[in-house]
Design an enzyme around this catalytic site. Structure first.
Site, PDB file in Angstrom:
ATOM      1  CB  THR A 145      -1.149   0.060   1.278  1.00  0.00           C
ATOM      2  OG1 THR A 145      -0.182   0.282   2.451  1.00  0.00           O
ATOM      3  CG2 THR A 145      -1.629  -1.304   1.481  1.00  0.00           C
ATOM      4  CB  SER A 203       5.643  -1.204   5.262  1.00  0.00           C
ATOM      5  OG  SER A 203       4.667  -2.110   5.798  1.00  0.00           O
ATOM      6  CG  HIS A 204       1.487   3.605   3.600  1.00  0.00           C
ATOM      7  ND1 HIS A 204       0.239   2.970   3.236  1.00  0.00           N
ATOM      8  CD2 HIS A 204       1.221   4.724   3.962  1.00  0.00           C
ATOM      9  CE1 HIS A 204      -0.747   3.684   3.393  1.00  0.00           C
ATOM     10  NE2 HIS A 204      -0.245   4.910   3.909  1.00  0.00           N
ATOM     11  CB  ALA A 205       0.607  -1.873   4.817  1.00  0.00           C
TER      12      ALA A 205
END
Length: 831
Positions: A763, A786-788
């Site tokens: 994502t 991470s972004h997710a």
């Protein structure tokens, strides 16, 4: 007639599909093909007529699976099936599209293959699944990108006696690495060929001189093999003896080379072949033209210094897909790859985070990095003096380095350029990317050092390595992504309080909202407010880390669709954010109370407060650097594209993305048409989008893989995986059960519904709107930072990341349970 035996069919039969036609041709010319038959394309047409199905239906795949066979069709197909089963223990069922393997449009990997089919029920079910695959989203998308317009559902099905191969593999009649016609290349391993085709093993490689039959060999790890089981296919570990020797003898290699030469002569052009060897007999399982050789050869003729070469393939390269969603366009790659390498190498030595990157390069459109062997020793107090002021330091750098250049880019985007002014600005942009990524890592690495230090303290106190709760103690901190979401939510509140606006948002499709709003005074004012919002918050692209897709600032659709989602789901941002803050405070206070040593408690709290203060860096640096720089650069580069289009270099300004930086500079000085090059690169780019890029290149040691996972998350599928269990990184705690929805890109967002479990490759900030509705998040790539992971924790939903395989193993409608605390996914039932 709906089915026909290979040996009885006409070699030119268009009803067989490409794969079927190839097998018919091989059989007719006496090559060793296992017996089989083709279910011709008219069978699918008849099936759709019998079930009153229309290929334009949005649910056509499910309708085919649910459809029933007429007595006539069922009788003919099962009769052929049983006749084949008289000679073979089981069969393979493979789709055979009329569009597959055509020149310039290789659909390899886009359709379905099913092995070890024994019963009538299995057979008929797999035939329907092959037919349904013709209408799948990714195949339809591929057809569209390849301009492949098909009026009828031309999908045949190949049914072939299954050879229980002792050894199997793939042969290229022209060396695909060197493009040398004088050599053929064989990749082989034990068991069924699915292990090689799926990339599950490192095969043995044999390069054969087609005149002298001289053989060059390279042994592969051959980690596993696949074999027929009581039901389906079983994966087995190879023995030490199997791994230590070549799976083919020199005599078998020579026999395969002879058969390959005959096949190439039959076709009159290079081919690739799938083969199996059982009981010392060689069988050809498939053959197809190599449709991308000329394209690959042209690509090799225009290699750039930042591209991975054949010589580089001996080294260990990590796919940086958890940071840069690949593939990336040629123009962006020629700017970003040198900038990333410069910034990483400079700052990894200044801030030792445990690894040093030697090089960053491109492979098939994807960004890879190569690190030095061994881990870099970390200095105990490195960056310590910066820890109390990391967030403030970031904003000072943004203010003095980035924002002034963004003002320059804004001016350049409003300028009608000459060739000279465009060239000067373009070179300054490239130079700034070097500065930008130097400062990028200068901002990020000290924050990583601080977080790592606190995490080590946490694990020492807890006596365990579980990290999800640790990072949940750092949630509820406002950042630019959340700030953007909150402002969009406030727009939705405004809509809900205005009956006229509410009616528009409730009764209008998202792509029509802008036009509908323009029809009323209230709507026009609302759009003016959105435009003002986008001037500050709209500098993000539909595809992060590239220049190729629209930015929010260019098109209000993306903001309006997000607002509509808030209106629809009733999400209350402030209430939910407050809950996240309260959860964080409760977790932290509970943890702090359990630290008995007051000095240790004080020290942990000091580092924790610094880390919490810096928790906004991950999202805010992305907002101001990763996203905004590319978005502002795109606006300026579109002006360069217009100039090149006016001068006949390209047809459309957005063809610019498929030129490399040196192409652009040369064309500004000496304009000549580069449209053909741009088109070929566009086609290659779309093929790279559909292909699965390797998580790594080379033959790494276990230690290298371990280091890689610390940088980018999981790079190999978890060995604990079973048919109904998938393991990944525990990134956000909690347990949720619900239906799967696999989303591959932003064009599929509208398919996602409240209560679905989001399954995707990775994502970016654009995906955040889906988190409001998702019961859980699962990704193929990415790690704990991470972004997710960050957004899932902010929204308080379970997340299992870095599975490597979820988008392939899970299908829409599967009911699964996601355990975000233990990184485990359990399939409850299959759709």
């Amino acid at each position: 007639m709906y089915s026909v035996l290979f040996r009885q069919a006409e070699a030119s039969s268009q009803l067989a599909g490409a794969k079927g036609m190839n097998l018919i041709k091989l059989t007719k010319h006496g090559l060793p093909v296992p017996d089989g038959f083709v279910i011709q394309t008219n069978a699918l047409t008849r099936f759709m007529e019998d079930n009153h199905l229309h290929q334009t239906s949005e649910s056509i795949e499910k309708e085919i699976i649910a459809g029933t066979f007429s007595d006539e069709l069922k009788h003919e197909l099962t009769n052929s099936f049983y006749k084949l089963r008289d000679s073979y223990r089981s069969v393979a069922v493979r789709s055979s599209s009329a569009s597959e393997d055509l020149e310039g449009a290789s659909f390899a990997g886009q359709y379905e293959t099913y092995l070890n089919i024994k019963t009538e029920e299995e057979f008929l079910a797999k035939v329907k699944e092959c037919w349904a695959s013709f209408f799948s989203g990714r195949v339809s998308s591929y057809k569209k990108k390849m301009n492949n317009q098909i009026a009828e559902p031309l999908m045949g099905v190949v049914v072939q006696g299954l050879i229980d191969s002792d050894v199997s593999g793939v042969i290229f009649s022209r060396n695909p690495v060197t493009h040398d016609d004088r050599e053929l290349l064989i990749s082989a391993s034990y068991g069924l060929g699915e292990a090689i085709v799926s990339g599950s093993v490192t095969p043995d490689t044999f390069i054969v001189n087609k005149s002298s039959f001289e053989i060059q060999k390279e042994i592969g790890a051959k980690e596993i093999y696949m074999e027929s089981a009581a039901e389906g296919i079983a994966e087995r570990a190879t023995s030490k003896d199997m791994r230590s020797r070549f799976c083919l003898t020199d005599e078998q290699v020579s026999e395969l080379a002879e058969i390959t030469k005959k096949t190439e002569e039959l076709y009159g052009y290079p081919v690739d072949i799938e083969f199996g060897i059982a009981d010392h007999h060689v069988y050809l399982l498939q053959a197809r033209p190599i449709t991308t050789i000329e394209q690959d050869k042209k690509a090799s003729e225009e290699e750039r210094s930042f591209m991975i070469t054949d010589a580089d393939m001996n080294d260990f390269w990590i796919n940086m897909e958890s940071n840069i969603e690949g593939p990336i366009s040629p123009l962006f790659s020629s700017i970003i790859v040198p900038a990333m390498e410069y910034g990483l190498k400079k700052n990894m030595r200044k801030f030792p985070i445990g690894v040093v990157v030697d090089e960053v390069k491109l492979y098939r459109g994807h960004v890879y990095s190569k690190s030095q062997d061994g881990q870099q020793p970390q200095t105990e107090d490195c960056g310590e003096e910066l820890f109390p002021i990391l967030s403030e330091r970031m904003y000072d750098i943004i203010k003095h380095t980035y924002l002034p250049f963004y003002e320059t880019l804004d001016q350049l985007a409003q300028t009608d350029h000459t060739a000279e002014s465009a060239l000067d600005a373009f070179r300054k942009l490239k130079a700034f990317y070097l500065t930008a990524y130097d400062e990028h890592f200068n901002i990020v690495f000290p924050q990583m050092l601080l977080t790592n230090k606190l995490q080590v303290m946490y694990q020492h106190i807890q006596g365990e390595s579980e990290n999800a709760h640790f990072y949940e103690m750092l949630t509820g901190k406002m950042n630019k992504s959340l700030e953007t979401d909150r402002l969009l939510w406030l727009f939705s509140v405004e809509v809900q309080e205005n009956p006229n606006l509410l009616s528009i948002f409730k009764n209008t499709k998202p792509e029509q909202l802008q036009e509908k709003l323009k029809q009323t005074d209230e709507g026009k004012q609302f759009l003016r407010n959105i435009h003002e919002f986008l001037q500050e918050y709209g500098w993000r692209s539909v595809k992060s880390h590239d220049l190729i897709e629209q930015t929010w600032a260019e098109n209000p659709y993306y903001a309006l669709a997000n607002i509509q989602n808030y209106v629809r789901n009733g999400y209350h941002f402030d209430n939910e954010f407050q809950k996240t803050k309260e959860k964080r405070e409760a977790l932290y206070n509970e943890f702090l109370e359990n630290i008995e040593d007051p000095n240790l408690r004080k020290e942990f709290d000091r580092y924790y407060q610094w880390t919490l203060n810096a928790a906004n860096i991950m999202d805010d640096h992305h907002f101001y650097i990763d996203a905004m720089l590319d978005a502002k650069a795109r606006a300026f580069l579109l002006k360069v594209g217009e100039l090149l289009a006016e001068n006949g270099v390209i047809q459309d300004r957005e063809d610019l993305w498929f030129l490399y930086d040196d192409d652009v500079e040369n064309a500004l000085l000496h304009p000549v048409s580069l449209q053909d090059k741009a088109e070929k690169r566009r086609q290659a780019f779309h093929e790279y989008e559909l292909a699965k890029a390797p998580a790594y290149l080379g033959n790494p040691t276990k230690e290298q893989l371990k280091i890689a996972e610390e940088i980018v998350g999981a790079v190999i599928e978890d060995e604990k995986n079973t048919e109904n269990h998938i393991f990944g990184i525990a990134a956000s705690s909690g347990i949720a059960t619900g239906p799967v929805k696999v989303i591959r890109d932003a064009s599929e967002f509208s398919r996602f519904a409240s209560g679905n479990i989001l399954v995707c490759k990775m994502t970016t900030p654009l995906w955040t709107s889906l988190f409001q509705d998702a019961k859980a998040i699962i990704t193929d790539t990415g790690g704990i930072l991470s972004h997710a992971a960050i957004i899932a924790r902010e929204y308080g939903i379970p997340a299992v990341l870095g599975t490597r395989t979820a988008t392939e193993r899970l299908r829409d409608g599967d009911i699964i349970t996601v355990d975000g605390s233990n990184g485990k996914i359990t399939v409850v039932s299959r759709a």
